[in-house]
Each structure stands twice: as C-alpha cells, then as structure tokens.
Design a protein around this motif. Structure first.
Motif, mmCIF file in Angstrom:
data_model
loop_
_atom_site.group_PDB
_atom_site.id
_atom_site.type_symbol
_atom_site.label_atom_id
_atom_site.label_comp_id
_atom_site.label_asym_id
_atom_site.label_seq_id
_atom_site.Cartn_x
_atom_site.Cartn_y
_atom_site.Cartn_z
ATOM 1 N N SER A 202 0.862 -0.965 0.126
ATOM 2 C CA SER A 202 -0.064 0.264 0.260
ATOM 3 C C SER A 202 0.704 1.585 -0.444
ATOM 4 O O SER A 202 2.298 1.044 0.401
ATOM 5 C CB SER A 202 -0.264 -0.001 1.233
ATOM 6 N N GLU A 273 -7.959 -3.011 -6.965
ATOM 7 C CA GLU A 273 -8.692 -3.153 -5.969
ATOM 8 C C GLU A 273 -7.791 -1.811 -4.587
ATOM 9 O O GLU A 273 -7.124 -1.874 -3.938
ATOM 10 C CB GLU A 273 -8.311 -4.689 -5.316
ATOM 11 N N ARG A 312 -2.542 5.662 12.908
ATOM 12 C CA ARG A 312 -1.600 5.499 11.663
ATOM 13 C C ARG A 312 -0.092 6.353 11.940
ATOM 14 O O ARG A 312 0.462 5.898 11.843
ATOM 15 C CB ARG A 312 -2.485 6.865 10.032
ATOM 16 N N TYR A 371 -8.232 4.748 5.850
ATOM 17 C CA TYR A 371 -7.737 4.108 6.796
ATOM 18 C C TYR A 371 -8.019 4.766 8.285
ATOM 19 O O TYR A 371 -6.680 4.820 9.050
ATOM 20 C CB TYR A 371 -5.911 3.599 6.918
HETATM 21 N N1 LLP Z 1 -6.387 -4.898 -2.190
HETATM 22 C C1 LLP Z 1 -5.242 -6.282 -0.830
HETATM 23 C C2 LLP Z 1 -5.760 -7.680 -0.862
HETATM 24 C C3 LLP Z 1 -4.715 -5.120 -0.042
HETATM 25 O O1 LLP Z 1 -4.664 -6.378 1.141
HETATM 26 C C4 LLP Z 1 -5.518 -3.991 0.537
HETATM 27 C C5 LLP Z 1 -5.039 -2.964 1.829
HETATM 28 C C6 LLP Z 1 -5.642 -3.105 -0.355
HETATM 29 C C7 LLP Z 1 -6.401 -4.345 -2.165
HETATM 30 C C8 LLP Z 1 -6.242 -1.619 -0.761
HETATM 31 O O2 LLP Z 1 -4.522 -1.052 -1.295
HETATM 32 P P1 LLP Z 1 -5.156 0.614 -1.167
HETATM 33 O O3 LLP Z 1 -4.741 0.873 -2.834
HETATM 34 O O4 LLP Z 1 -5.838 1.252 0.075
HETATM 35 O O5 LLP Z 1 -3.030 0.864 -0.616
HETATM 36 N N2 LLP Z 1 -3.468 0.656 7.380
HETATM 37 C C9 LLP Z 1 -2.284 0.871 6.366
HETATM 38 C C10 LLP Z 1 -2.899 0.505 5.394
HETATM 39 C C11 LLP Z 1 -2.676 -1.274 4.883
HETATM 40 C C12 LLP Z 1 -3.295 -1.884 3.991
HETATM 41 C C13 LLP Z 1 -4.255 -3.139 3.923
HETATM 42 N N3 LLP Z 1 -4.369 -3.850 2.431
HETATM 43 C C14 LLP Z 1 -2.384 2.253 6.240
HETATM 44 O O6 LLP Z 1 -3.106 3.352 7.115
HETATM 45 O O7 LLP Z 1 -1.730 2.696 5.460
#
Ligand code: LLP
Length: 420
Positions: A202, A273, A312, A371
């Motif tokens: 991410s 995603e 965060r 988040y």
């Molecule tokens: N797909 C899967 C399988 C994932 O595990 C995640 C995020 C996403 C999509 C979406 O990712 P994005 O587009 O949002 O980067 N709590 C952390 C981020 C954890 C992300 C977990 N997985 C933060 O606050 O930075």
C-alpha cells in the motif's frame, strides 16, 4: 485534488464552512466530501477505460455504508476481506458478481456466506485454503470460482507494515510454488480456476513495482494456459499511493498508462482493488484544541481526537497535515499535537510547525479518509466519533457519534458477581 478549501481564511468542505458542522455535530468528527469521492472514483475508473475492467473498491480503507453505496451507484465492485465486509457490501447494495474475497485467513462460515451470495471470485492465499474451500463448496453443491494470490517477491518500497508482496510477508503463494497450487486447484472437483491475483502493498509512490509484477505474472499465466487452465481475470490489487506531505505518486492516468501495455498482453478482464487513492484525500478528521502546555524541551497541543480515532501516526509514524480551520496570520510554534489517551504513542503529529493555537479552535487533520475511521477503536472507553458527508451545501451525518451505552453493548455481568 479535493474540495477542502479556504474561502476568506475559513476552511470549507465544498460549500459548507467546517465550523458550522462542528457546531451541529460536536467534535471530533470525520468529514468526507461527496464531490471528491465521486471525482476520485471516476478518474481512477476512466484511466482504465481502454481495457475491460472492474474497479473493486477495497472497503477496508473506509467501509461506511454511505460511502460504499456511493461507489456502488458509480458501478464499483468490492474487494472484501471478511464476512463482516461481505455483510456491509451486500447491505450497501453491491452486486455479488462484482465482489472479490481476499485474505489469508478465511473461515469456513465466511466462505459459505460468500459462496451462497455468489461472489465473483475468491483470491486464495494457500494450498490448505484451496482444500478447505473445495470442501465447503462441495457441501453446498456449488463450484467456487478462484484465483490464486501470487506473491511475486517484489519490494514495493513502502512502509514495512504495508508491504505485502515479498517472501517474508504472510500474503499469497510464492510465485515459484504457484504452478503447483494451480494444478491442485484444477484437480479439486469443486473449484473453478478463473483468474490470477497479486497485491504488492500500500501507499506505492512508484509504478515500477507494478510493471515488474506484471512481467512476472505474464510468464506464469502463459505456462498455466499451456496446461489448459483458463485465466479470465487479472487482479492487480490496490496500493496506489497519495500525497500526505511531499510524496509525488503517479496520477491514476500515469499509473494506467504505464501498466496498460503489459495488461493488454494478458487478454484478461482487469480487476483493480484501490482503497486509499479513492478515499484518502476525500476525508479529514476535525478536532478541537483543548489545552496547550510546555516544558523546557517541548510544547504540546492537546486536542480532543486521539490515537483511537486515527492510529496511523502512532502505528506507522505517518504524516498527516494539520491545518487550522480558521486561517489567519499569527505566530507559529513547533509542537507535538497529542490526544487525551494514556499512551506516549498517542500523537497526531510530532515536532510540527503550526499556528499558535487558541483553546477551543478547530484543527483539520488532512488526508484521513482512508484507514482513519475504519481503524478506529474504543480504547480508553472513548466512543467512536461521528462521520459526516457533505454534498455541495448539504450536511449528512452518515454515522452517529457513539454514546456510552454503545460502549457497553453486548457486555454482561454474570449473576454471581451481581449478588456475591
Ligand atoms: N487489496 C488488498 C488485498 C489489500 O490488502 C489492500 C490493502 C488493498 C487492496 C487496498 O490497498 P490501497 O489501495 O488502499 O493501498 N492501514 C494501512 C494500510 C493497510 C493496507 C492493507 N491492505 C495504512 O493506514 O496505511
């Protein structure tokens, strides 16, 4: 690009002064801009219009029903990671045929619910999970559509806690072992191989890891097809980063234009995603200054939002810009912006230059739409805050602030403790 802007020194969300919302709902609260959410979703979606694709919003970033519903109306599918997320997605009216189910630890009851509702596919993360899903599907007399989440062992060059596509991470099946897992899947009678999946991590600010991953996956897909497996879907996961401070992540168009060549060679329907890139900068956390204090070394600004509301900064050392809702020319100070929780890790910013605050004034913690609320807790028995969506000049409370009753809901004192 977002619609939180100063007008004559006062911070607005679209056409509503944020001060007015604070008067109506109290503080702290999360605030989302409808127009920003729509814009971010559309820009991302349109960036891939050249190829058949489906944007499955990664709802872990922000799973408020109103926000899910909004994306559903724009044609989104959902990326879910639990039975609870499936429940929310369906409640928001998501089409099950647009739902993908990721996660290393799916329980059988969660698999059952997802199979019964007819989701598009399971992104399977281990051989044991393949066996279990096969059994559950067999019991229900349904064929489970699967893709395997391949771990391509690529460094996404982001925070170690949010890197997922390397060997040391728990996610996916190692790319070298993936062919074996695919063979197993194609032999199991109640599974149907339909795709391939990977998610690198991410807050990626570079497209290079995506391109590298696609190249690795391409070779694998060719081998699988030679063995007679049908790969209809290519799920590239989420992970595109946003600007919190001075990061310069690629714009979705740039991201798309860098990966589209590779993607077209797969001859698949592309699944994406995204989470953070859609909602991150479409939401803020509004908090009120309670006190200030200082010692020889430090100044502290104590606000009414805390690490339970936005974890965060404490958890990842993340930077969130902090802006006064009322902007004027005044002295600046360097301070730690902290909350009321009994932990030294309870801070929203450390050593931050901010205008010298007045007690009672409002601050906006920016880029908090992803988040933020979804990772909030009740630690220190703090009711979770309200969530508000502004559309043009309308204010909609999309989640009530919790009250003390909510805090103890479901708890009970056994009889032997009531009459000891
Ligand atoms: N797909 C899967 C399988 C994932 O595990 C995640 C995020 C996403 C999509 C979406 O990712 P994005 O587009 O949002 O980067 N709590 C952390 C981020 C954890 C992300 C977990 N997985 C933060 O606050 O930075």
């Amino acid at each position: 690009m977002h619609y939180f802007e100063y007008k004559k020194g006062e911070l607005y969300c679209e056409r509503v002064p944020i001060r007015r919302i604070a008067q109506e709902v109290g503080t702290p609260f999360y605030l989302y801009s409808y127009r920003t959410l729509v814009r971010h979703f559309k820009v991302f979606d349109e960036a891939f219009e050249k190829v058949p694709h489906l944007v499955c919003y990664s709802m872990k970033a922000n799973s408020n029903l109103a926000i899910l519903r909004l994306f559903v109306t724009l044609g989104a599918g959902m990326d879910i990671v639990s039975g609870g997320e499936l429940y929310r997605a369906l409640k928001a009216g998501a089409d099950p045929q647009k739902i993908v189910f990721s996660g290393v630890g799916k329980r059988t009851d969660e698999m059952e619910d997802a199979l019964k509702s007819g989701i598009l596919m399971f992104n399977v993360e281990s051989s044991m999970e393949l066996q279990t899903l096969n059994e559950v599907a067999g019991r229900l007399g349904i064929k489970a559509p699967i893709s395997i989440r391949v771990n391509p062992d690529i460094d996404a060059k982001t925070h170690p806690y949010i890197t997922t596509g390397m060997k040391q991470n728990k996610f996916g099946i190692d790319i070298l072992r993936a062919p074996k897992a695919y063979r197993l899947a194609s032999e199991l009678p109640n599974l149907e191989v339909v795709g391939i999946d990977c998610h690198l991590g991410s807050q990626l600010v570079d497209v290079e890891p995506f391109v590298e991953a696609l190249k690795k996956l391409k070779a694998l897909v060719e081998d699988l097809r030679k063995e007679g497996m049908e790969i209809h879907y290519l799920d590239l996961g989420g992970g595109l980063g946003i600007t919190y401070n001075d990061e310069e992540p690629p714009h979705p168009y740039e991201y798309a234009s860098n990966v589209l060549d590779e993607i077209q060679r797969f001859n698949c329907t592309l699944i994406l995603e995204p989470g953070r890139v859609i909602v991150g900068n479409a939401g803020i956390l509004v908090t009120q200054v309670l006190y200030t204090k200082e010692n020889e070394e430090k100044r502290f600004v104590i606000v009414d939002a805390a690490m339970n509301d936005l974890v965060r900064p404490s958890y990842y050392g993340s930077f969130h810009q902090i802006l006064p809702v009322q902007m004027d020319t005044r002295e600046e100070i360097v301070a730690d912006v902290v909350g009321p929780i009994c932990e030294s890790a309870d801070f929203l910013a450390k050593g931050r230059k901010i205008p010298k605050p007045n007690p009672g004034e409002l601050f906006a913690v920016m880029s908090a739409g992803a988040y933020g609320f979804s990772m909030s807790t009740n630690y220190n028995s703090r009711p979770r805050v309200a969530e508000v969506m502004v559309r043009d000049d309308e204010i909609h409370v999309i989640r009530q602030r919790e009250d003390y009753e909510d805090l103890v809901r479901g708890e009970s004192i056994p009889d032997f403790l009531i009459h000891p």
